[in-house]
Design a protein around this motif. Structure first.
Motif, PDB file in Angstrom:
ATOM      1  N   VAL A 205      -0.101   7.302   6.170  1.00 39.63           N
ATOM      2  CA  VAL A 205       1.050   6.495   5.766  1.00 39.63           C
ATOM      3  C   VAL A 205       0.979   5.130   6.440  1.00 39.63           C
ATOM      4  O   VAL A 205       0.835   5.034   7.666  1.00 39.63           O
TER       5      VAL A 205
ATOM      6  N   ILE B 273       2.993   1.328   6.516  1.00 44.67           N
ATOM      7  CA  ILE B 273       4.233   0.618   6.186  1.00 44.67           C
ATOM      8  C   ILE B 273       4.028  -0.879   6.445  1.00 44.67           C
ATOM      9  O   ILE B 273       3.526  -1.276   7.499  1.00 44.67           O
TER      10      ILE B 273
ATOM     11  N   THR C  91       6.140   1.323   1.683  1.00 43.45           N
ATOM     12  CA  THR C  91       5.445   2.468   2.279  1.00 43.45           C
ATOM     13  C   THR C  91       4.322   2.898   1.357  1.00 43.45           C
ATOM     14  O   THR C  91       4.552   3.210   0.185  1.00 43.45           O
TER      15      THR C  91
END
Length: 287
Positions: free
Chosen positions: A157, A159, A168
């Protein structure tokens, strides 16, 4: 047949001394190393039954349950080993001799219960502490060689912010791992009399001093035969091992935001079980 170690010096009873690691006579302080080939057949066969055995020293009847392997005469304190219950499939492969003698066991007990400050009345009294007994517990000890394949889905992930908007980005990865793992000396108690939850609190044992079984090690100690064969307990032990493997598999896939194991295939390439006696100081207190 009953095996009793008489002192060659004074004729009194000899037991295994934890500190000396020898057979020892408390009456005259004589000690000697033991040779099982010599010691096992010192005494002639005596009449016996399933429930009581006749003490060769005083002639008293000694209670001996169907699985009792070693005990003490309640009348004269003579240590007795019931040899026919320690042969064939019921003869242990190994034993972990006691290293903690009674003095140190009592000290540990008092330390554990803070000298009885928060314990019931009488819990640390000399009379109760005298009931602290050394037992050998039957165990199966397992060795496994495993080959494991793991398929997992991992995510990464990221961001980032652009202006007033936060984005995101999640990337997905298919992960595959193959590894060989060996698990040596995984113990599981083979007695139905012992609470598995209590045993788990004292594991693991230090197996550095595990040695070939010889009957004189039992002189002065209480022992019982095992209740379970190795194949009866193997599924429970494998369940434990599979937990260890799952933890290892998860730890081997690092650098991701999350990991989900989709499939884990465990092949037991080699399995071995050995029968052993492991030491335990035991006390029972009615409250």
């Amino acid at each position: 047949m009953l095996l009793h170690f008489g002192c060659p010096n004074c004729g009194a009873d000899m037991t295994y001394n934890i500190s000396l690691k020898k057979l020892h006579c408390d009456h005259c302080d004589y000690s000697e190393d033991f040779d099982e080939d010599k010691a096992e057949w010192v005494n002639s066969p005596i009449p016996d039954g399933e429930i009581y055995r006749t003490c060769p020293n005083c002639g008293g009847e000694v209670p001996a349950g169907n699985k009792t392997c070693s005990t003490k005469c309640e009348y004269c304190g003579t240590s007795l080993i019931i040899t026919e219950r320690l042969v064939g499939e019921y003869r242990p492969d190994t034993i972990l001799p006691f290293t903690l003698d009674k003095t140190r066991a009592v000290d540990s007990f008092k330390k554990w219960c803070h000298n009885g400050r928060f314990a019931p009345a009488g819990f640390t009294s000399p009379k109760n502490i005298e009931n602290l007994k050394p037992l050998y517990i039957p165990f199966w000890i397992y060795d496994f060689d495993t080959r494991t394949s793991v398929d997992a889905t991992a995510t990464q992930v990221n961001i980032h912010v652009s202006g007033d908007t936060e984005y995101t980005e999640t990337s997905f990865f298919d992960v595959h791992r193959d590894f060989d793992l060996e698990y040596d000396k995984v113990p599981y108690d083979a007695s139905e009399e012992v609470d598995d939850t209590l045993i788990s609190k004292i594991l693991p044992y230090n197996f550095e001093d595990l040695t070939a079984f010889r009957m004189p090690y039992l002189a002065g100690f209480m022992t019982e035969q095992r209740d379970y064969a190795s194949d009866e307990l193997a599924p429970l032990v494998k369940h434990q091992v599979e937990g260890y493997i799952s933890n290892y598999a998860n730890s081997s896939i690092s650098g991701y935001s999350s990991v989900r194991i989709n499939n884990m295939n465990i092949n037991y390439a080699h399995e071995k079980a050995s029968y052993a006696y492991l030491p335990l100081w035991f006390i029972s207190y009615p409250y």
